[in-house]
Design a protein around this motif. Sequence first.
Motif, mmCIF file in Angstrom:
data_model
loop_
_atom_site.group_PDB
_atom_site.id
_atom_site.type_symbol
_atom_site.label_atom_id
_atom_site.label_comp_id
_atom_site.label_asym_id
_atom_site.label_seq_id
_atom_site.Cartn_x
_atom_site.Cartn_y
_atom_site.Cartn_z
ATOM 1 N N PHE A 330 66.915 23.086 40.242
ATOM 2 C CA PHE A 330 67.010 21.667 39.948
ATOM 3 C C PHE A 330 68.461 21.284 40.173
ATOM 4 C CE2 PHE A 330 66.874 24.287 36.094
ATOM 5 C CZ PHE A 330 68.183 24.179 35.670
ATOM 6 N N ALA A 331 68.746 20.008 40.208
ATOM 7 C CA ALA A 331 70.117 19.548 40.424
ATOM 8 C C ALA A 331 70.871 19.525 39.096
ATOM 9 C CB ALA A 331 70.110 18.162 41.059
ATOM 10 N N MET A 332 72.000 20.236 39.043
ATOM 11 C CA MET A 332 72.775 20.317 37.805
ATOM 12 C C MET A 332 74.263 20.362 38.147
ATOM 13 S SD MET A 332 72.321 22.965 34.617
ATOM 14 C CE MET A 332 73.030 24.393 35.434
ATOM 15 N N ARG A 333 75.079 19.727 37.303
ATOM 16 C CA ARG A 333 76.528 19.669 37.510
ATOM 17 C C ARG A 333 77.246 20.257 36.307
ATOM 18 N NH1 ARG A 333 77.784 13.950 38.238
ATOM 19 N NH2 ARG A 333 77.073 14.263 40.380
ATOM 20 N N LEU A 334 78.274 21.040 36.568
ATOM 21 C CA LEU A 334 79.124 21.617 35.519
ATOM 22 C C LEU A 334 80.525 21.041 35.687
ATOM 23 C CD1 LEU A 334 76.961 23.928 36.537
ATOM 24 C CD2 LEU A 334 78.161 25.319 34.848
ATOM 25 N N THR A 335 81.026 20.375 34.645
ATOM 26 C CA THR A 335 82.305 19.672 34.741
ATOM 27 C C THR A 335 83.201 20.034 33.564
ATOM 28 O OG1 THR A 335 81.068 17.812 35.699
ATOM 29 C CG2 THR A 335 83.361 17.415 35.090
#
Length: 436
Positions: A330-335
Amino acid sequence: MLSILQKHLEENLPFLAGKKLLLATSGGIDSMVLIDLFNQLDYTIAMAHCNFGLRGNESDGDEKFIKDYAQKNNIELFVTHFDTNKYAEEFKLSIQIAARRLRYNWFYELIEQNDFDYLLTAHHLDDSIETFLINLTRGTGLDGLTGIPQQNDKIVRPLLPFSRNEIEQYTKENNITWREDSSNASDKYLRNKLRHDVVPVLKSLNPSFLESFQDTLNHLKQSQSLADDAAILVYKQVVSEQYSQKLINISKLKRLPNYKAYLYQWLAPLGFTAWEDIYSLNEAQSGKQVLANGYRLLKDREQLILEPVEESVTNVYEIPEGTTEISQPFAMRLTNVNKTLKKYANNAIYVDADTLKFPLFARKWIEGDYFFPAGMNGQKKKVSKYFKDEKMSLSEKEKTWLLCSGNQIVWIINKRADERFKVTDKTTQIIKIEVL
């Protein structure tokens, strides 16, 4: 026959006018009559021939016959060869089913690649009788007793009003030549047995059998149309849709006098056949399901969930250190961020970076998984118990992903974070993890 066909086309198939047509051509009597007729009419046509390699020199002779005809009559021709035996063995299919799948896949490729509008086949009234009898012997609903449809999507059968006798008579009057398929003489296949042994008896019992049968088909089609209309009306009252799922309200369904008939109307086109198992789902425990042809019907409390079965995917996805964004599963972002928000949606969590052990992993849950739900003062809880408490259906459980650090669950994605990774007063580095 030509004038009758022309009238039939004008009255019942007017959409063919001015279209680019591909004619399926075996070289047999039916397809050669189809080609001859349409070659005389004002249509743009081409021919398509499959050599299945099943009858050796006879198959090659069919191909040469078709090529010679196309060249003589200046008709565009497409020819392909199949190793049908190999394909049938590989996919564990009968030769008949394998040949059908191969040819129609190829026909649709030709249609798409060459901008044809429709594919015409030479099925006629006797074929429709045989199909009726085949379905009758195997067990079927009303839809299986309506014969061969005049149109399926881009496939059109303009010769359905004509009998085999009329087609044979046309060849005699117009000196049409064709190739005889030796397999048609064999009673190895059910269709041939019906053609040779059953249909002649029916015709002998009633000289007007073909006309009577055509009338019967018309009545059955009208009844089928009524059933389809009723199924649509009831569907709107009983079924709700949620993304790719169709939710059937069991209470409303069972109030219908003939609810089994409606289930059949909705599910039969999707390939469901285990009707007793399907009907018993109404009284079954949650989690019981029936599978068919890429779909499943699942009992979940007071409803039946109809949904496509997802293709199997990789069980575990690795997320290396330094990753800022992933697209699978799935689309996931780590910031990296400086602070947390007091309020944020379920699709994001904030974690203490120092508590994470990379690489992280995204995976589906397995029996025995546990975590420490955020806000529960360090209480341990099995993931299965959490699912149960949240009243999640089997389908929802299967679609839920976990984000893990080593063997520890960081987050039940979009559901609940783990207490062990939360941001505290001692946190020096914060990572925001967000599903996009």
